[in-house]
Every structure is written in C-alpha cells, then in structure tokens.
Write an enzyme that holds these catalytic residues in place. Structure first.
Site, PDB file in Angstrom:
ATOM      1  N   GLN A 164      -0.287   5.223   0.942  1.00 25.46           N
ATOM      2  CA  GLN A 164      -0.532   5.265   2.430  1.00 25.46           C
ATOM      3  C   GLN A 164       0.687   5.385   3.174  1.00 25.46           C
ATOM      4  O   GLN A 164       0.931   6.268   3.983  1.00 25.46           O
ATOM      5  CB  GLN A 164      -1.019   4.002   2.887  1.00 25.46           C
ATOM      6  CG  GLN A 164      -1.511   3.921   4.363  1.00 25.46           C
ATOM      7  CD  GLN A 164      -2.614   4.854   4.467  1.00 25.46           C
ATOM      8  OE1 GLN A 164      -3.657   4.673   4.106  1.00 25.46           O
ATOM      9  NE2 GLN A 164      -2.445   5.754   5.666  1.00 25.46           N
ATOM     10  N   ARG A 179      -3.094  11.657   2.807  1.00 22.21           N
ATOM     11  CA  ARG A 179      -3.304  10.890   1.603  1.00 22.21           C
ATOM     12  C   ARG A 179      -3.444  11.794   0.246  1.00 22.21           C
ATOM     13  O   ARG A 179      -2.838  11.543  -0.773  1.00 22.21           O
ATOM     14  CB  ARG A 179      -4.711   9.961   1.626  1.00 22.21           C
ATOM     15  CG  ARG A 179      -4.459   8.866   2.787  1.00 22.21           C
ATOM     16  CD  ARG A 179      -3.574   7.879   2.471  1.00 22.21           C
ATOM     17  NE  ARG A 179      -3.788   7.324   1.113  1.00 22.21           N
ATOM     18  CZ  ARG A 179      -4.459   6.204   0.863  1.00 22.21           C
ATOM     19  NH1 ARG A 179      -5.374   5.619   1.820  1.00 22.21           N
ATOM     20  NH2 ARG A 179      -4.629   5.554  -0.328  1.00 22.21           N
ATOM     21  N   HIS A 220       0.899  -1.126  -0.141  1.00 20.89           N
ATOM     22  CA  HIS A 220      -0.063  -0.055   0.114  1.00 20.89           C
ATOM     23  C   HIS A 220       0.795   1.248  -0.026  1.00 20.89           C
ATOM     24  O   HIS A 220       1.038   2.098   0.915  1.00 20.89           O
ATOM     25  CB  HIS A 220      -0.986  -0.079   1.138  1.00 20.89           C
ATOM     26  CG  HIS A 220      -2.036   0.714   1.025  1.00 20.89           C
ATOM     27  ND1 HIS A 220      -2.464   1.635  -0.105  1.00 20.89           N
ATOM     28  CD2 HIS A 220      -3.111   0.928   1.957  1.00 20.89           C
ATOM     29  CE1 HIS A 220      -3.409   2.347   0.237  1.00 20.89           C
ATOM     30  NE2 HIS A 220      -4.022   1.941   1.492  1.00 20.89           N
ATOM     31  N   CYS A 232      -3.764   3.219   9.221  1.00 17.81           N
ATOM     32  CA  CYS A 232      -4.190   3.632   7.809  1.00 17.81           C
ATOM     33  C   CYS A 232      -5.835   3.966   7.947  1.00 17.81           C
ATOM     34  O   CYS A 232      -6.054   4.655   6.861  1.00 17.81           O
ATOM     35  CB  CYS A 232      -3.706   2.538   6.761  1.00 17.81           C
ATOM     36  SG  CYS A 232      -4.392   1.252   6.983  1.00 17.81           S
TER      37      CYS A 232
HETATM   38  N1  NVA Z   1      -4.289  -4.284   5.115  1.00 17.38           N
HETATM   39  C1  NVA Z   1      -5.712  -3.530   4.853  1.00 17.38           C
HETATM   40  C2  NVA Z   1      -5.539  -2.081   4.713  1.00 17.38           C
HETATM   41  C3  NVA Z   1      -6.802  -1.186   4.285  1.00 17.38           C
HETATM   42  C4  NVA Z   1      -6.456   0.165   4.135  1.00 17.38           C
HETATM   43  C5  NVA Z   1      -6.352  -4.156   3.761  1.00 17.38           C
HETATM   44  O1  NVA Z   1      -5.668  -4.553   2.815  1.00 17.38           O
HETATM   45  O2  NVA Z   1      -7.640  -4.465   3.646  1.00 17.38           O
HETATM   46  N1   CP Z   2      -6.446   3.391   4.341  1.00 10.78           N
HETATM   47  C1   CP Z   2      -7.250   3.170   3.071  1.00 10.78           C
HETATM   48  O1   CP Z   2      -6.483   3.025   2.011  1.00 10.78           O
HETATM   49  O2   CP Z   2      -8.429   3.440   3.065  1.00 10.78           O
HETATM   50  P1   CP Z   2      -9.514   3.103   2.244  1.00 10.78           P
HETATM   51  O3   CP Z   2      -9.498   1.517   1.983  1.00 10.78           O
HETATM   52  O4   CP Z   2     -10.842   3.700   2.926  1.00 10.78           O
HETATM   53  O5   CP Z   2      -9.415   3.569   1.004  1.00 10.78           O
END
Ligand code: NVA
Ligand code: CP
Length: 307
Positions: A131, A292, A128, A264
């Site tokens: 983020q 973000r 990610h 996050c």
């Molecule tokens: N590790 C989480 C992050 C969400 C922003 C996911 O992949 O669902």
């Molecule tokens: N932190 C993040 O990516 O949030 P969302 O899943 O709401 O986009």
C-alpha cells in the site's frame, strides 16, 4: 539470492525509487513487461478479507503474463492442519512468487525462509508495504517529488499503515509526522528504525499526541480505519478513544492549501474521515487505489529479476 518484500525496509531507498520509476512506466505501457510469461503461477493467499489487494494482484499477475491462484486459507490445509514451513515448501516448488495477507509478521518470515521463491506481504498486523508503494507513487504523480515533503498520518498510529508510513516514508526521504491518542502510538522500535533511515535519506520523524501539530503545513494528509482487521471486538472502546481524531475540513485546513488527502480504503465516513474530505477536491483516493496495480506489478517484476 531470492529477495522478499515483507516490510518497507526490505528494499533500500535506491531500490524503492527504482520500483516506483518502473511502476510509472508500467502505468503507461501495462503489458510491456512479461516476467511470468508461460504462464507462471503466482499464489495469492488470503487469511483476511480484501477487495483492492485481491483485484490488483490478480490483474497484475495476468498483465505480467502469469496466472494468479487465489487461495483462501480457510479452505486450504494451512494453519492447524499443516505448518507454514511445509506449506511454503509445497508452494515454492510450483509457483513463481507467493503473496500473503495474514496476521503475524513471523508467519511471513517463516514462509520466506522455506519457500525458495519471493514472498510478498500483502498486509500483516505489522505492515502494509505494498500500500505504501502505491501511496508513494500517487504522491509522486500529484506533487512531482517525494523527498522533502511532509506527510501527516492522523489516527491509529500503532497500526500496520502507520508503521509502513514511518518506515516507507523515511525511505523516500519524506518528513513523516504521525499523531494518535495515548495507547495508539507507534512502537518505539519502529520509530527508531524510521529515524535511522531518515537520517540517511534526509527525511525526519515526528510523533504527536494530538492531530493539529502533525497536520500543520503537511503536503500529504493520510488516515486509516480506527478498527483494523482482527480488532473488531475492541470496536466500541476504539470509537471512544479516537474521539477528536476525525479528519474533517477544519483539520484539513491546517495542512498546506494544496495538500492532498489519501486513505488506503476501505474508509468509514464520519469516523476517521468526514465524507466532505474523503469525497472532496483534495482527495486522490481513487488514483491511490488504482496505483496498487501499477506499484505491485513493478514490485513483482523487480523481484522476479532478483531471484
Ligand atoms: N489497518 C487496516 C488496513 C486495511 C487495508 C487493517 O489492517 O484492517
Ligand atoms: N487497501 C487495501 O488493502 O484494501 P483491501 O483490504 O480491499 O485489499
């Protein structure tokens, strides 16, 4: 050459610092940079649900003078009906950049290979990275520096956020310590990559099997959900496996007294973090969520210049 941002080490330490510097500038002067004037369109594709990413990219593209086009993959031909390569060729002829939240990292790589325009990973099963840019910006604002600080990540140390903290944190010269239960530790390949980067930036990497050692003396404490998108069927098992990993006030007290807490989001109070910590005075989660927008605008503007 067209550049992409599919993982945290697609940019060098110098480039990461430059993007963060610009993010701060854009935070102060939100409409001062207009690479998408026209307006040019940026495709925002979602295979998974999202609040922050959807909003911050849509607002960010508009702020940069462009038009965001949100595509829910379920309502498009992508997937079973049309290959990623063919989708990439079609999109690349019409949009300025492609932002994609998806499952497999290999899909993003295929998109980047055929699109001919910058492709940004807005979350995959592996990383990610957008983020982490926002998180680094938040740390810099609150602590005045990145290099030399200790960042402790406690929780699912095998997920996308852990991977990105390891690689992106090392790129910033941070000391990244992660802790997770057995079966939820980072892939050795990720650890090696992070260690190689840290050796050049002055950072370091530590992997722990329990939270206390990781959090000891940390400047920044972070966690993430124990059940990432796509893992919902393992939820009951995961909740059992992560017992003892909740970041509560007692655990937080082992970090430095002026440590900040980040997440996050979305967060599950009472699971990976107590409400007391998430909503407490050390938490900077709303700054982090706002950042973000600024970090991604800087990233898109920078990528537009490289192409
Ligand atoms: N590790 C989480 C992050 C969400 C922003 C996911 O992949 O669902
Ligand atoms: N932190 C993040 O990516 O949030 P969302 O899943 O709401 O986009």
């Amino acid at each position: 050459m067209v550049r992409h941002f599919l993982k945290d080490d697609d940019i060098t330490p110098v480039e990461q610092a430059e993007i963060l510097r610009r993010a701060l500038q854009l935070k102060q002067a939100p409409y001062s940079v207009r690479p998408f004037e026209g307006p040019k369109t940026v495709a925002l594709i979602f295979d998974k649900t999202s609040t922050r990413t959807r909003v911050s990219f849509a607002v960010g593209v508009s702020d940069l003078g462009g038009a965001p086009l949100i595509i829910d993959s379920q309502s498009s031909q992508m997937g079973a009906k049309e290959s990623i390569a063919d989708t990439a060729r079609v999109l690349g002829r019409q949009v300025a950049q492609i932002v994609w939240r998806t499952y497999a990292q290999t899909g993003l790589e295929e998109m980047a290979n055929y699109a001919g325009v910058p492709v940004i990973n807005s979350l995959s099963d592996s990383y990610h990275p957008c983020q982490i840019l926002a998180d680094l910006l938040t740390v810099q604002e609150h602590k005045g520096q990145l290099a030399g600080l200790k960042l402790a990540y406690v929780g699912d140390a095998s997920n996308n956020m852990a991977n990105s903290y390891l690689i992106g944190g090392a790129t910033a010269g941070m000391h990244v310590a992660v802790a997770g239960p057995a079966g939820y530790l980072p892939d050795p390949g990720i650890v090696t990559r992070a260690e190689l980067i840290a050796a050049k930036t002055g950072g370091s990497i530590e992997i722990h099997g329990e939270p206390h050692a990781a959090i000891q003396n940390a400047d920044v404490v972070v966690t993430d959900t124990w059940v990432s998108m796509g893992q919902e069927s393992d939820k009951e098992q995961r909740l059992r496996d992560f017992a003892g990993y909740t970041i509560d006030s007692a655990l937080m007290a082992q970090a430095k007294p002026d440590a900040i807490f980040m997440h996050c989001l979305p967060a599950y109070r009472g699971y990976e973090v107590s409400a007391e910590v998430l909503d407490g005075p050390q938490s900077v989660i709303w700054d982090e969520a706002e950042n973000r927008l600024h970090a991604q605008k800087a990233l898109m503007a920078w990528l537009a210049e490289q192409a």
